[in-house]
Design a protein around this motif. Structure first.
Motif, PDB file in Angstrom:
ATOM      1  N   GLN A  47     -22.433 -39.999  79.219  1.00 21.29           N
ATOM      2  CA  GLN A  47     -22.334 -40.614  77.897  1.00 21.29           C
ATOM      3  C   GLN A  47     -23.632 -40.467  77.115  1.00 21.29           C
ATOM      4  O   GLN A  47     -23.617 -40.201  75.906  1.00 21.29           O
ATOM      5  N   ARG A  48     -24.744 -40.621  77.810  1.00 20.46           N
ATOM      6  CA  ARG A  48     -26.051 -40.495  77.142  1.00 20.46           C
ATOM      7  C   ARG A  48     -26.271 -39.063  76.637  1.00 20.46           C
ATOM      8  O   ARG A  48     -26.706 -38.847  75.495  1.00 20.46           O
ATOM      9  N   LEU A  49     -25.948 -38.087  77.461  1.00 18.07           N
ATOM     10  CA  LEU A  49     -26.123 -36.688  77.071  1.00 18.07           C
ATOM     11  C   LEU A  49     -25.175 -36.313  75.937  1.00 18.07           C
ATOM     12  O   LEU A  49     -25.553 -35.583  75.016  1.00 18.07           O
ATOM     13  N   ALA A  55     -21.736 -34.127  71.552  1.00 20.12           N
ATOM     14  CA  ALA A  55     -20.825 -33.223  72.238  1.00 20.12           C
ATOM     15  C   ALA A  55     -19.567 -33.940  72.703  1.00 20.12           C
ATOM     16  O   ALA A  55     -19.559 -35.159  72.903  1.00 20.12           O
ATOM     17  N   GLU A  56     -18.523 -33.178  72.890  1.00 17.54           N
ATOM     18  CA  GLU A  56     -17.273 -33.709  73.424  1.00 17.54           C
ATOM     19  C   GLU A  56     -17.466 -34.075  74.889  1.00 17.54           C
ATOM     20  O   GLU A  56     -18.087 -33.341  75.647  1.00 17.54           O
ATOM     21  N   LEU A  57     -16.901 -35.221  75.274  1.00 20.02           N
ATOM     22  CA  LEU A  57     -16.991 -35.672  76.660  1.00 20.02           C
ATOM     23  C   LEU A  57     -15.597 -36.001  77.169  1.00 20.02           C
ATOM     24  O   LEU A  57     -14.884 -36.804  76.574  1.00 20.02           O
ATOM     25  N   LEU A  58     -15.222 -35.380  78.287  1.00 18.88           N
ATOM     26  CA  LEU A  58     -13.926 -35.614  78.917  1.00 18.88           C
ATOM     27  C   LEU A  58     -14.168 -36.269  80.274  1.00 18.88           C
ATOM     28  O   LEU A  58     -14.916 -35.741  81.101  1.00 18.88           O
ATOM     29  N   VAL A  59     -13.530 -37.428  80.469  1.00 17.47           N
ATOM     30  CA  VAL A  59     -13.849 -38.282  81.619  1.00 17.47           C
ATOM     31  C   VAL A  59     -12.597 -38.631  82.408  1.00 17.47           C
ATOM     32  O   VAL A  59     -11.521 -38.836  81.837  1.00 17.47           O
ATOM     33  N   SER A  60     -12.752 -38.746  83.723  1.00 21.23           N
ATOM     34  CA  SER A  60     -11.684 -39.290  84.567  1.00 21.23           C
ATOM     35  C   SER A  60     -12.212 -40.509  85.297  1.00 21.23           C
ATOM     36  O   SER A  60     -13.279 -40.460  85.917  1.00 21.23           O
ATOM     37  N   VAL A 224     -35.467 -38.059  79.285  1.00 20.74           N
ATOM     38  CA  VAL A 224     -35.957 -36.706  79.549  1.00 20.74           C
ATOM     39  C   VAL A 224     -34.810 -35.720  79.621  1.00 20.74           C
ATOM     40  O   VAL A 224     -34.859 -34.636  79.031  1.00 20.74           O
ATOM     41  N   LEU A 225     -33.746 -36.069  80.356  1.00 19.33           N
ATOM     42  CA  LEU A 225     -32.598 -35.157  80.465  1.00 19.33           C
ATOM     43  C   LEU A 225     -31.991 -34.879  79.099  1.00 19.33           C
ATOM     44  O   LEU A 225     -31.650 -33.734  78.784  1.00 19.33           O
ATOM     45  N   SER A 226     -31.878 -35.926  78.270  1.00 22.42           N
ATOM     46  CA  SER A 226     -31.287 -35.770  76.945  1.00 22.42           C
ATOM     47  C   SER A 226     -32.167 -34.915  76.041  1.00 22.42           C
ATOM     48  O   SER A 226     -31.687 -33.975  75.385  1.00 22.42           O
TER      49      SER A 226
END
Length: 233
Positions: A47-49, A55-60, A224-226
């Motif tokens: 979610q943070r990234l 960007a589009e995020l697809l989650v299960s 940092v990752l973001s």
């Protein structure tokens, strides 16, 4: 130059077990709540990234103990030992209800971007246990990719260099703690799409998300990752 679109997926975001299956599967609650049930912290990372990159995020949210969305249909690890207790018909129903719709939605999203002349960078977000089978993992972050695909190798190397520049204390390893060519969602998608698709699997040490872990250190990692991802997209 073709426009680049980032798509994120989180296959092991949650540990939900459908109510109608709980008694049949008989999974102990401690197992459902453990790393065997889901990737702790993966949803927060994804979610943070996604927010940072818009960007589009697809989650299960379905537990991998029901069906593992990061495994191919031919994989012996597609169903856990608990789900193996079900009949073939019941397992096929799990594929139809949880596995195939998620996979198809991801494929459709990627196909749409490529069809209009774009490139897709797919980030599959996961976390790993600090210790496995008594062996301590020696990384904070792992970037998994196919070394034979130039776009993936270039992307992973640039992201790693940027992460290490922003925080030299982070231990970033390539194709660790698993190989990027192992059976998984990205490996399946590579076979379906051309070089306009590049799939990277992000693996983050779950030590950052354990109770008692410094929230400041976790926040710093996510920052940092973001920031590093935004700079290389």
């Amino acid at each position: 130059m073709k426009p680049t679109r980032l798509i994120l997926t989180c296959e092991h975001a949650g540990n939900e077990v459908p109510p109608q299956l709980r008694e049949q599967l008989g999974i102990p609650p401690r197992v459902v709540d453990s790393h065997r049930g889901y990737d702790r912290g993966s949803l927060e990372i994804a979610q943070r990234l996604a927010r940072a990159c818009r960007a589009e995020l697809l989650v299960s949210q379905t537990s991998r103990l029901v069906v593992d969305l990061n495994r191919s249909e031919r994989s012996p690890e597609l169903f856990s030992r608990y789900a193996e207790r079900l009949s073939q018909k019941q397992r096929d129903e799990l594929l139809q209800r949880y596995y195939l719709p998620f996979r198809e939605k991801v494929r459709e999203s990627i196909a749409r971007q490529i069809a209009v002349g774009g490139r897709v960078r797919h980030l599959s977000v996961h976390t790993f246990t600090p210790i496995r089978n008594g062996v301590k993992r020696t990384a904070d972050v792992g970037l998994l990719y196919d070394p034979q695909r130039t776009s993936e190798r270039t992307f992973a190397v640039q992201w790693r260099k940027t992460i290490e520049r922003l925080d030299p204390s982070l231990r970033v390893r390539m194709n660790y703690p698993y190989l990027g060519t192992d059976d998984g969602h990205t490996t399946d998608l590579r076979m379906r799409f051309s070089d306009d698709y590049a799939g990277i699997e992000l693996e983050v040490n779950q030590a950052f998300f354990r109770a008692g872990r410094s929230l400041r250190r976790r926040a710093a990692l996510l920052e940092v990752l973001s920031e590093a991802l935004v700079s290389v997209i």
